[in-house]
Design a protein around this motif. Structure first.
Motif, mmCIF file in Angstrom:
data_model
loop_
_atom_site.group_PDB
_atom_site.id
_atom_site.type_symbol
_atom_site.label_atom_id
_atom_site.label_comp_id
_atom_site.label_asym_id
_atom_site.label_seq_id
_atom_site.Cartn_x
_atom_site.Cartn_y
_atom_site.Cartn_z
ATOM 1 N N ARG A 61 -3.057 -1.195 -37.360
ATOM 2 C CA ARG A 61 -3.721 -0.164 -38.188
ATOM 3 C C ARG A 61 -4.978 0.369 -37.495
ATOM 4 O O ARG A 61 -4.885 0.764 -36.349
ATOM 5 C CB ARG A 61 -4.043 -0.726 -39.585
ATOM 6 C CG ARG A 61 -2.797 -1.024 -40.417
ATOM 7 C CD ARG A 61 -2.194 0.218 -40.990
ATOM 8 N NE ARG A 61 -1.159 -0.074 -41.972
ATOM 9 C CZ ARG A 61 -0.385 0.851 -42.522
ATOM 10 N NH1 ARG A 61 -0.512 2.119 -42.188
ATOM 11 N NH2 ARG A 61 0.541 0.531 -43.392
ATOM 12 N N ASN A 62 -6.161 0.296 -38.142
ATOM 13 C CA ASN A 62 -7.349 0.890 -37.538
ATOM 14 C C ASN A 62 -8.065 -0.045 -36.564
ATOM 15 O O ASN A 62 -9.066 0.323 -35.980
ATOM 16 C CB ASN A 62 -8.324 1.355 -38.626
ATOM 17 C CG ASN A 62 -8.789 0.218 -39.512
ATOM 18 O OD1 ASN A 62 -7.981 -0.621 -39.912
ATOM 19 N ND2 ASN A 62 -10.072 0.172 -39.813
ATOM 20 N N TYR A 63 -7.539 -1.260 -36.386
ATOM 21 C CA TYR A 63 -8.239 -2.222 -35.533
ATOM 22 C C TYR A 63 -7.793 -2.179 -34.079
ATOM 23 O O TYR A 63 -6.591 -2.141 -33.801
ATOM 24 C CB TYR A 63 -8.019 -3.660 -36.042
ATOM 25 C CG TYR A 63 -8.723 -3.924 -37.343
ATOM 26 C CD1 TYR A 63 -10.076 -4.267 -37.356
ATOM 27 C CD2 TYR A 63 -8.047 -3.811 -38.551
ATOM 28 C CE1 TYR A 63 -10.734 -4.490 -38.560
ATOM 29 C CE2 TYR A 63 -8.691 -4.041 -39.750
ATOM 30 C CZ TYR A 63 -10.036 -4.373 -39.755
ATOM 31 O OH TYR A 63 -10.685 -4.590 -40.938
ATOM 32 N N ILE A 78 -6.232 -5.783 -43.319
ATOM 33 C CA ILE A 78 -6.247 -7.229 -43.061
ATOM 34 C C ILE A 78 -5.300 -7.948 -44.026
ATOM 35 O O ILE A 78 -4.504 -8.801 -43.629
ATOM 36 C CB ILE A 78 -7.684 -7.789 -43.171
ATOM 37 C CG1 ILE A 78 -8.541 -7.221 -42.029
ATOM 38 C CG2 ILE A 78 -7.684 -9.318 -43.123
ATOM 39 C CD1 ILE A 78 -10.008 -7.597 -42.091
ATOM 40 N N VAL A 79 -5.377 -7.560 -45.294
ATOM 41 C CA VAL A 79 -4.484 -8.155 -46.297
ATOM 42 C C VAL A 79 -3.019 -7.897 -45.925
ATOM 43 O O VAL A 79 -2.167 -8.779 -46.005
ATOM 44 C CB VAL A 79 -4.801 -7.560 -47.694
ATOM 45 C CG1 VAL A 79 -3.671 -7.814 -48.674
ATOM 46 C CG2 VAL A 79 -6.099 -8.141 -48.225
ATOM 47 N N LEU A 111 2.356 0.659 -38.655
ATOM 48 C CA LEU A 111 1.395 -0.445 -38.543
ATOM 49 C C LEU A 111 0.645 -0.413 -37.217
ATOM 50 O O LEU A 111 -0.386 -1.048 -37.050
ATOM 51 C CB LEU A 111 2.135 -1.787 -38.664
ATOM 52 C CG LEU A 111 2.985 -1.974 -39.924
ATOM 53 C CD1 LEU A 111 3.864 -3.204 -39.800
ATOM 54 C CD2 LEU A 111 2.070 -2.101 -41.141
ATOM 55 N N VAL A 112 1.196 0.333 -36.259
ATOM 56 C CA VAL A 112 0.599 0.372 -34.922
ATOM 57 C C VAL A 112 -0.527 1.399 -34.894
ATOM 58 O O VAL A 112 -0.383 2.503 -35.431
ATOM 59 C CB VAL A 112 1.675 0.749 -33.864
ATOM 60 C CG1 VAL A 112 1.060 0.830 -32.467
ATOM 61 C CG2 VAL A 112 2.819 -0.247 -33.906
ATOM 62 N N HIS A 130 -0.020 -6.379 -32.527
ATOM 63 C CA HIS A 130 0.264 -7.810 -32.670
ATOM 64 C C HIS A 130 -0.558 -8.390 -33.819
ATOM 65 O O HIS A 130 -1.721 -8.029 -34.012
ATOM 66 C CB HIS A 130 -0.087 -8.525 -31.358
ATOM 67 C CG HIS A 130 0.113 -10.018 -31.421
ATOM 68 N ND1 HIS A 130 1.347 -10.616 -31.288
ATOM 69 C CD2 HIS A 130 -0.773 -11.026 -31.630
ATOM 70 C CE1 HIS A 130 1.223 -11.921 -31.411
ATOM 71 N NE2 HIS A 130 -0.066 -12.201 -31.618
ATOM 72 N N VAL A 131 0.070 -9.277 -34.575
ATOM 73 C CA VAL A 131 -0.651 -10.070 -35.572
ATOM 74 C C VAL A 131 -0.341 -11.529 -35.271
ATOM 75 O O VAL A 131 0.825 -11.902 -35.115
ATOM 76 C CB VAL A 131 -0.180 -9.764 -37.023
ATOM 77 C CG1 VAL A 131 -0.942 -10.629 -38.028
ATOM 78 C CG2 VAL A 131 -0.346 -8.291 -37.350
ATOM 79 N N GLY A 132 -1.357 -12.334 -35.166
ATOM 80 C CA GLY A 132 -1.131 -13.756 -34.913
ATOM 81 C C GLY A 132 -1.902 -14.583 -35.930
ATOM 82 O O GLY A 132 -2.971 -14.188 -36.393
#
Ligand SMILES: Nc1ncnc2c1ncn2[C@@H]1O[C@H](COP(=O)(O)OP(=O)(O)OP(=O)(O)O)[C@@H](O)[C@H]1O
Ligand SMILES: [Mg+2]
Length: 377
Positions: free
Chosen positions: A20-22, A47-48, A68-69, A77-79
């Motif tokens: 997202r925005n990160y 984040i949620v 989501l990208v 990536h989400v870890g």
């Protein structure tokens, strides 16, 4: 599902990359209660959503992975590190080329391999429309819960969705009756499986839903979840608890399908089947759509969400993570306090808010407050 009782997992750390925005976001030493505070559009819901994707394995905001990208990037990536008494797991989600792929401790896994590992219950302001909104939202809520507690349900539902698409294509192409009937043969059988799974989910949630409603409202109304198959819909005044065996459901659905064929031909889409069922909230035996006050609707949704958490724990032996996105502002002080009491001891919870004043000092002392948009992200 082989789950070791007592081996509770919780999220110990979280990492986002081009999600997202990160560009990058890291949170570690995550405890039982995390309050994410920040102004609008800072990235709280993101984040949620990321946590939901590595726990419930879906997003309440989108089913399209490419969204989501981060714009301008090609992959995200989400870890998360999931830690239990005897386990320390690394779950990773890679998003690229419009699809998602999961890894557990570096090994590729299918979503179905990970089902129930660490479930989640998400509560957002949109859920507050659950009572009066469209049937699709209630069906989706029930199906999302079912998918978290049963791999089998997720598979059956997936098959069913494909069949409905196939039938819709056939209706658009004005295929012959014989071809439609051959699709219906399978659709009715798989449809009845979806229906029975859903009825089972309802019966698992029901006692908790009624319990929590009594607790939260302190009132004397009786609430009930009522599953209404497509062939009984539209008859709001005759809401009776419907019970059936498989053979009866099969016969009813077949007959309804035959009767609705002209309508399906005219609308060029399938109207008979569990994709057209509803699940209603009843208040004192009446459809809450027509009678519930604002406060009663909120109570109903809150009780339903807590019941989801209890039903998940029942079915999987795991306490789900609670993800509360921006709902504190929607609840009055009494319900907020009830919620905080519920999450108090041992249910890992993430709460987002634009205004930390919704939390008392006692709540804040128990929580880790993460301020976003102040150079910490
Ligand atoms: N794929 C994406 N790439 C880049 N930015 C995105 C993407 N998807 C959403 N955004 C942006 O990310 C920002 C954060 O969105 P998010 O919904 O997480 O904010 P929020 O902190 O929950 O805000 P609010 O308090 O208004 O709910 C928004 O500006 C949104 O437009
Ligand atoms: Mg938000």
């Amino acid at each position: 599902m082989a789950l070791e009782a007592g081996d509770e997992l919780h999220i110990a750390s979280l990492d986002l990359l081009h999600f997202r925005n990160y560009d990058a976001f890291h949170l570690d030493d995550v405890g039982y209660l995390t309050i994410l505070v920040g102004p609008n559009a800072v990235g709280k819901t993101s984040i949620v959503e990321a946590i939901q994707l590595v726990t419930a394995l879906s997003s309440f905001r989108t089913s399209k992975a490419s969204r989501l990208v981060k714009w301008g990037e090609t992959r995200a990536h989400v870890g998360a590190r999931l830690v239990g008494e005897s386990r320390d797991l690394e779950i990773g989600l890679d998003i690229a080329g419009g699809s998602r792929s999961y890894k557990l401790n570096g090994k590729a896994k299918r979503v179905s391999d990970l089902t129930g590992l660490l479930p989640a219950v998400t509560f957002t302001p949109d859920d507050l429309h659950l009572v009066k909104g469209a049937a699709a939202a209630r069906r989706d809520a029930l199906d999302a819960l079912g998918s978290q507690i049963s791999k089998n349900f997720a598979a059956v539902r997936g098959d069913y969705v494909k069949l409905v698409k196939q039938k819709n294509r056939a209706l658009k192409a004005e295929e012959a009756d014989a071809y439609l009937a051959s699709i219906d043969d399978v659709l009715v059988r798989v449809g009845v499986q979806v229906l029975s799974h859903r009825m089972t989910i309802v019966s698992r949630v029901q006692p908790y839903f009624q319990h929590f409603y009594r607790e939260i409202s302190g009132g004397s109304e009786r609430v009930e979840l009522n599953y209404v198959p497509c062939w009984l819909r539209g008859d709001d005044d005759e809401l009776t608890r419907y019970a059936f065996d498989r053979d009866e459901a099969l016969a009813r659905l077949e007959a309804y399908g035959r009767a609705m064929r002209p309508v399906e031909r005219a609308r060029r889409r399938a109207v008979a089947g569990p994709h057209a069922d509803d699940v209603l909230f009843l208040l004192n035996g009446r459809n809450a759509v027509h009678f519930a006050s604002q406060g009663q609707q909120r109570c109903i949704v809150l009780a339903y969400k807590l019941a989801e958490a209890a039903a998940i724990e029942d079915a999987t032996g795991r306490k789900p993570v609670l993800l509360l996105d921006d709902v504190m502002s929607e609840l009055d002080e009494h319900r907020r306090a009830y919620f905080m009491e519920f999450v108090a001891d041992d249910i890992q919870t993430f709460i987002t808010t634009t205004n930390s004043a919704y939390f008392t000092d006692a709540m804040k002392r128990r929580a880790r407050v993460v301020r976003l948009g102040e150079g910490t992200a």
